[in-house]
Enzyme design. Structure first.
Site, short mmCIF file in Angstrom:
data_model
loop_
_atom_site.label_atom_id
_atom_site.label_comp_id
_atom_site.label_asym_id
_atom_site.label_seq_id
_atom_site.Cartn_x
_atom_site.Cartn_y
_atom_site.Cartn_z
N CYS A 209 -26.30 -7.21 26.14
CA CYS A 209 -26.57 -5.78 26.30
C CYS A 209 -25.34 -5.16 26.94
O CYS A 209 -25.40 -4.61 28.04
CB CYS A 209 -27.82 -5.55 27.14
SG CYS A 209 -29.31 -6.36 26.51
N GLY A 211 -23.38 -2.56 26.47
CA GLY A 211 -23.15 -1.14 26.72
C GLY A 211 -21.69 -0.78 26.53
O GLY A 211 -21.06 -1.15 25.53
N ALA A 212 -21.12 -0.09 27.50
CA ALA A 212 -19.72 0.31 27.42
C ALA A 212 -18.77 -0.77 27.92
O ALA A 212 -17.56 -0.55 27.99
CB ALA A 212 -19.49 1.60 28.21
N GLY A 213 -19.32 -1.93 28.29
CA GLY A 213 -18.48 -3.09 28.54
C GLY A 213 -17.99 -3.33 29.94
O GLY A 213 -17.05 -4.10 30.14
N LYS A 215 -19.28 -5.07 32.51
CA LYS A 215 -19.37 -6.47 32.91
C LYS A 215 -18.61 -7.37 31.94
O LYS A 215 -18.07 -8.41 32.34
CB LYS A 215 -20.84 -6.87 33.02
CG LYS A 215 -21.57 -6.14 34.15
CD LYS A 215 -23.02 -6.56 34.25
CE LYS A 215 -23.72 -5.80 35.38
NZ LYS A 215 -23.85 -4.35 35.09
N ASP A 233 -24.46 -4.92 21.44
CA ASP A 233 -25.38 -3.87 21.88
C ASP A 233 -25.96 -3.19 20.64
O ASP A 233 -25.39 -3.25 19.55
CB ASP A 233 -24.66 -2.84 22.75
CG ASP A 233 -25.61 -2.11 23.69
OD1 ASP A 233 -25.72 -2.50 24.85
OD2 ASP A 233 -26.27 -1.15 23.23
N ASP A 281 -27.86 -7.88 30.73
CA ASP A 281 -27.98 -6.75 31.64
C ASP A 281 -28.95 -5.78 30.96
O ASP A 281 -28.55 -4.86 30.27
CB ASP A 281 -26.60 -6.12 31.85
CG ASP A 281 -26.62 -5.01 32.89
OD1 ASP A 281 -27.65 -4.85 33.56
OD2 ASP A 281 -25.61 -4.30 33.00
N CYS A 334 -30.76 -3.09 36.83
CA CYS A 334 -30.44 -2.19 37.95
C CYS A 334 -31.73 -1.50 38.38
O CYS A 334 -31.84 -0.28 38.40
CB CYS A 334 -29.36 -1.18 37.57
SG CYS A 334 -29.65 -0.27 36.05
#
Length: 392
Positions: A209, A211-213, A215, A233, A281, A334
């Site tokens: 997952c 996202g915009a990277g 992690k 993603d 994530d 989160c």
């Protein structure tokens, strides 16, 4: 703009934010940017004053108000100086009426309180609405601590490798260090999750997952360059934002894979039972990020929480099928709600006796229900739950 006109503008902006929260639309920050772009007559002081009104109301009321006026009328009950601004002037809000609708209640919705992790006490709840710090992560392949100290003499060293904290409001994205890929903006909690993935040197990594990277980049910066990293993603827009970040950081060992919702296995099939490390994530309610996005409370309902927890369980199951024997899976959210954290980890382990939880040695966080809990009050981070699991 007069003070009354600023208050009326805040009411109108809140109207848009409330509708977006109800309908799962754009974020409050994006709505505000568009709102002020259409009102170029508003100067910087006007925009700041309007934002202060808006976010005071968002932080104050946990339950979504019916409309912007009700939010500001409710706020005026406590900030009595606002009452004089309901003056009926040409650009100001109409006069207050006896018994008119107003927002009320606590800053955390009542139905949510019992669903937080057990250690979230009054101090923790208050810290959820503090102003978030500005953390950065050094890319050790492009710079060292001396470069950070030279750029920002006031920098604070965090207790994680390559982590630093700058004074809130520091201009980072215009700096040479940022534009040359020496640093990335990343909360210390996110950095801790990356650190939890790194005790071993995996050859194949899946960030499922991505996202915009954020992690993904953290992993790439600290793993050998011959490690193959897959960033996947279902959101094409978010995933596309990783490409300029990869170029900026000179990262060449990351591949992106776009997934189809509910059909993720079609693209992930080649990685089944092959990955040394899988990071999930997972999408979540974001209760741990209320310092940055307090309007998320207005988006939450019991039904949405249930649907989110179901999605998390499905993604955790899917991710487990990608892990090679002896490999590890790190599941993170989160969120500070048990339904999204400890409940997920414990249920997974109960149903999968061929897996075990692994203790993670980090300088921040505390053990909690087969995993680790990070909180604003205890750790100075956004709120996270994560667990490290090993396939036997």
């Amino acid at each position: 703009m007069t003070p009354s006109a600023r208050l009326q503008a805040a009411i109108e902006l809140l109207d848009e934010i409330i509708v977006a929260a109800r309908d799962n639309g754009a974020s409050a920050d994006n709505i505000a940017k568009k709102f002020f772009k259409a009102r170029r007559y508003a100067g910087s002081k006007d925009r700041r004053a309007v934002r202060e009104h808006v976010y005071a109301a968002i932080r104050r009321f946990g339950d979504r108000p019916e409309n912007g006026r009700a939010a500001m009328v409710g706020l005026a009950e406590e900030q009595t100086e606002l009452r004089d601004l309901f003056d009926g002037s040409t650009y100001g809000p109409a006069l207050l009426k006896e018994g008119e609708e107003k927002a009320a209640g606590e800053n955390i919705p009542g139905w949510l309180l019992s669903r937080f992790a057990h250690s979230i006490d009054d101090n923790e709840q208050t810290a959820l609405f503090d102003r978030a710090p500005l953390d950065i992560r050094l890319n050790p392949k492009k710079a060292d601590s001396k470069a950070i100290a030279l750029a920002w003499p006031e920098v604070e060293t965090l207790p994680l490798p390559h982590g630093y904290r700058l004074p809130t409001g520091t201009s980072v994205e215009n700096s040479e260090a940022y534009n040359s890929g020496q640093i990335e903006i990343q909360d210390m909690g996110s950095q801790a999750i990356v650190a939890a993935c790194l005790p071993r040197a995996p050859k194949l990594v899946l960030d499922m997952c991505a996202g915009a990277g954020g992690k993904t980049l953290g992993l790439a910066a600290q793993l050998p360059e011959d490690t193959r990293i897959i960033a996947a993603d279902t959101d094409r827009g978010r995933l596309s934002r990783i490409e300029p970040r990869l170029r900026r950081s000179s990262t060449r060992n990351v591949e992106t894979v776009l997934l189809s919702p509910n059909k993720e296995i079609e693209a992930l099939g080649p990685f089944k039972n092959q990955c040394d490390l899988v990071l999930v994530d997972a999408p979540c309610t974001g209760t741990g990020t209320w310092r940055r996005n307090p309007e998320l409370r207005w988006r939450m309902t019991p039904k949405r929480l249930e649907q989110t927890a179901q999605l998390q369980a499905r993604l955790l199951e899917l991710a487990s099928n990608m892990v090679a024997p002896g490999g590890r899976l790190v599941y993170a959210v989160c969120s500070l709600l048990d339904a999204e954290g400890g409940d997920q980890a414990e249920l997974f382990l109960k149903n999968h006796p061929d897996w075990r939880d692994i203790e993670v040695d980090l300088p921040i966080g505390r053990p909690y229900r087969k995993g680790t809990l990070l909180t604003p009050y205890h750790d100075g981070t956004d709120g996270f739950y994560f667990t490290c699991l090993e396939k036997l």
